[in-house]
Design an enzyme around this catalytic site. Structure first.
Site, PDB file in Angstrom:
ATOM      1  CD  GLU A 124     -37.954   9.863  19.010  1.00 38.13           C
ATOM      2  OE1 GLU A 124     -37.875  10.505  20.072  1.00 38.13           O
ATOM      3  OE2 GLU A 124     -37.304   8.830  18.783  1.00 38.13           O
TER       4      GLU A 124
ATOM      5  CB  CYS B 178     -40.660  18.788  22.681  1.00 34.17           C
ATOM      6  SG  CYS B 178     -38.884  18.624  22.421  1.00 34.17           S
TER       7      CYS B 178
ATOM      8  CB  CYS C 279     -28.344  15.725  15.951  1.00 31.13           C
ATOM      9  SG  CYS C 279     -27.598  17.286  16.487  1.00 31.13           S
TER      10      CYS C 279
ATOM     11  CB  CYS D  59     -25.162  16.626  22.832  1.00 31.02           C
ATOM     12  SG  CYS D  59     -25.254  18.220  21.972  1.00 31.02           S
TER      13      CYS D  59
ATOM     14  CB  CYS E 181     -28.408  13.897  22.806  1.00 30.81           C
ATOM     15  SG  CYS E 181     -29.852  14.128  21.754  1.00 30.81           S
TER      16      CYS E 181
ATOM     17  N   GLY F 237     -32.237  17.058  16.523  1.00 27.81           N
ATOM     18  CA  GLY F 237     -31.533  17.997  15.677  1.00 27.81           C
ATOM     19  C   GLY F 237     -31.098  19.266  16.378  1.00 27.81           C
ATOM     20  CD  GLU F 238     -28.025  23.571  17.309  1.00 35.74           C
ATOM     21  OE1 GLU F 238     -28.783  24.568  17.235  1.00 35.74           O
ATOM     22  OE2 GLU F 238     -27.542  23.158  18.379  1.00 35.74           O
TER      23      GLU F 238
ATOM     24  CB  SER G  69     -33.217  24.225  22.858  1.00 34.84           C
ATOM     25  OG  SER G  69     -32.132  23.685  23.583  1.00 34.84           O
TER      26      SER G  69
ATOM     27  CB  SER H 248     -28.045  22.293  25.015  1.00 36.05           C
ATOM     28  OG  SER H 248     -28.019  20.990  25.499  1.00 36.05           O
ATOM     29  CG  LEU H 249     -23.940  25.882  30.119  1.00 35.24           C
ATOM     30  CD1 LEU H 249     -23.151  26.600  29.046  1.00 35.24           C
ATOM     31  CD2 LEU H 249     -24.255  26.829  31.275  1.00 35.24           C
ATOM     32  CG  HIS H 250     -25.891  20.079  29.086  1.00 35.98           C
ATOM     33  ND1 HIS H 250     -27.078  20.242  29.783  1.00 35.98           N
ATOM     34  CD2 HIS H 250     -26.234  20.037  27.769  1.00 35.98           C
ATOM     35  CE1 HIS H 250     -28.089  20.272  28.940  1.00 35.98           C
ATOM     36  NE2 HIS H 250     -27.602  20.156  27.715  1.00 35.98           N
TER      37      HIS H 250
ATOM     38  CG  ASN I  86     -34.912  10.569  30.346  1.00 37.75           C
ATOM     39  OD1 ASN I  86     -35.006   9.427  30.777  1.00 37.75           O
ATOM     40  ND2 ASN I  86     -35.872  11.165  29.666  1.00 37.75           N
TER      41      ASN I  86
ATOM     42  CB  CYS J 274     -33.646  13.988  21.849  1.00 35.70           C
ATOM     43  SG  CYS J 274     -34.295  15.534  22.481  1.00 35.70           S
TER      44      CYS J 274
END
Length: 369
Positions: free
Chosen positions: A106, A127, A134, A138, A141, A181-182, A213, A236-238, A312, A355
């Site tokens: 995507e 994006c 991945c 996470c 995600c 993905g990473e 990212s 991508s902290l969170h 989201n 994602c």
């Protein structure tokens, strides 16, 4: 895949030739030199592909027929098949692509938000994805729900941008590696893609308009910092503490918050671009005001920028987004310390823009058919 390499421009689903969209000008110069040509030929081919939007080698009239035939013999120009395009009310568009092996990825086209006077900036952000699926899992995600299938090639990364430009008839001005993905787990192909994106002979975007990212791969953050043409970095902290981040980011068990911020300070020491700390607000998980205060302290010491994102909703995950009022309170708590802070009311909420969601739906539909 669309194959534009032959005289007729006819479609071929799979090709053993190399997709030239994954080739740098230096690569192509070496190729031509080995075949009796020169760097001039590479310059002309790159000009034809990225400036003139030529998609058939036979139409590049700035080089002789001998070298056009050489290109046809060794290369193709392939774009992924567009399976679905979902548009939204805010004109964000999500693209579902199918690759040559049948896998789905995507990408999202995000126009600039209208200005206060009602006009719209020319900024067009894409994006892009860097992997099929991945491996980092996470917890918020959808990309990792089905695990990692494979890395994308450099050409598959660049072809997302080219395909979206052609379909939308919009010029991409900004690129964010925040899709599936990473990116730093696919560093070799990512690094080459970055060269093509910022190269004056390629897509020619300003390095500061390209953002990678990562979930926090510490060794690769340091490696990214050492690129000659530097790009922007988002984390991508969170979670501002290990206790909270461990609940959301499995990568934190390998490189914890302290190790991550050591790498971020190293990156900041080599790069003029301000680092963005991405923080998805999840109700009851990481939205306590204590986290806001710790986040603010870390961001201020780093000289970083905080981007808050209300969660989201992802089908298959039980987490919920906090109320708008609480999100604003969290934002104001961080902002009160002097840290530059925004809260992104995400675009594309109505088109499964988180994602991997559209990909998962397509995979499920395919499996059921």
């Amino acid at each position: 895949m669309r194959d534009f390499s032959q005289e007729s421009g006819t479609h071929k689903s799979v090709s053993t030739k190399e997709n030239i969209l994954g080739v740098t000008r230096d690569d192509l110069s070496t190729f031509f030199t080995e075949h009796g040509g020169s760097s001039f030929h590479a310059k002309e081919v790159m000009e034809a592909i990225y400036r003139q939007n030529i998609r058939c080698f036979s139409q590049i009239d700035s080089i002789t027929e001998k070298y056009r035939e050489l290109l046809i013999e060794h290369f193709v120009i392939e774009l992924p098949q567009i399976v679905k395009v979902q548009g939204s009310e805010d004109t964000t568009r999500k693209y579902l692509f199918q690759l040559h092996d049948g896998r789905y990825i995507e990408s999202v086209l995000i126009p600039a938000t209208p200005l206060e006077d009602g006009t719209r900036s020319e900024r067009m952000t894409v994006c892009v994805s860097s992997q099929v699926g991945c491996a980092y899992g996470c917890k918020f995600c959808a990309s990792g729900l089905d695990g990692l299938t494979r890395n994308l090639s450099t050409a598959e990364i660049i072809s997302q941008l080219v395909a979206i430009q052609e379909h939308s008839r919009k010029t991409v001005t900004n690129v964010v590696f925040m899709g599936m993905g990473e990116p730093l787990a696919n560093f070799k192909n990512l690094n080459k893609a970055l060269d093509i994106i910022v190269g004056h002979w390629g897509l020619h975007l300003a390095p500061r308009s390209v953002t990678v990212s990562t979930s926090g791969l510490v060794p690769m953050i340091r490696k990214l910092a050492e690129r000659e043409q530097q790009v922007s970095l988002a984390i991508s902290l969170h979670g501002a503490t290990n206790e909270v981040r461990d609940k959301i980011m499995p990568v934190n068990s390998k490189w914890d918050v302290d190790e991550l911020f050591d790498a971020l300070h190293y990156f900041a020491s080599t790069n003029k671009q301000r680092i963005t700390l991405e923080y998805i607000l999840i109700q009851g998980i990481n939205d306590a005001l204590e986290q806001a205060n710790i986040l603010a302290q870390k961001a201020k010491k780093l000289g970083g920028f905080v981007n808050l994102i209300p969660y989201n909703t992802v089908e298959g995950l039980e987490w919920e987004r906090p109320s708008d009022e609480h999100c604003k309170l969290f934002r104001d708590t961080v902002k009160a310390t002097g840290v530059m802070t925004t809260m992104r009311l995400e675009k594309g909420h109505d088109i499964d823009a988180a994602c991997g969601q559209l990909r998962l739906k397509e995979m499920k539909k395919t499996a059921e058919s």
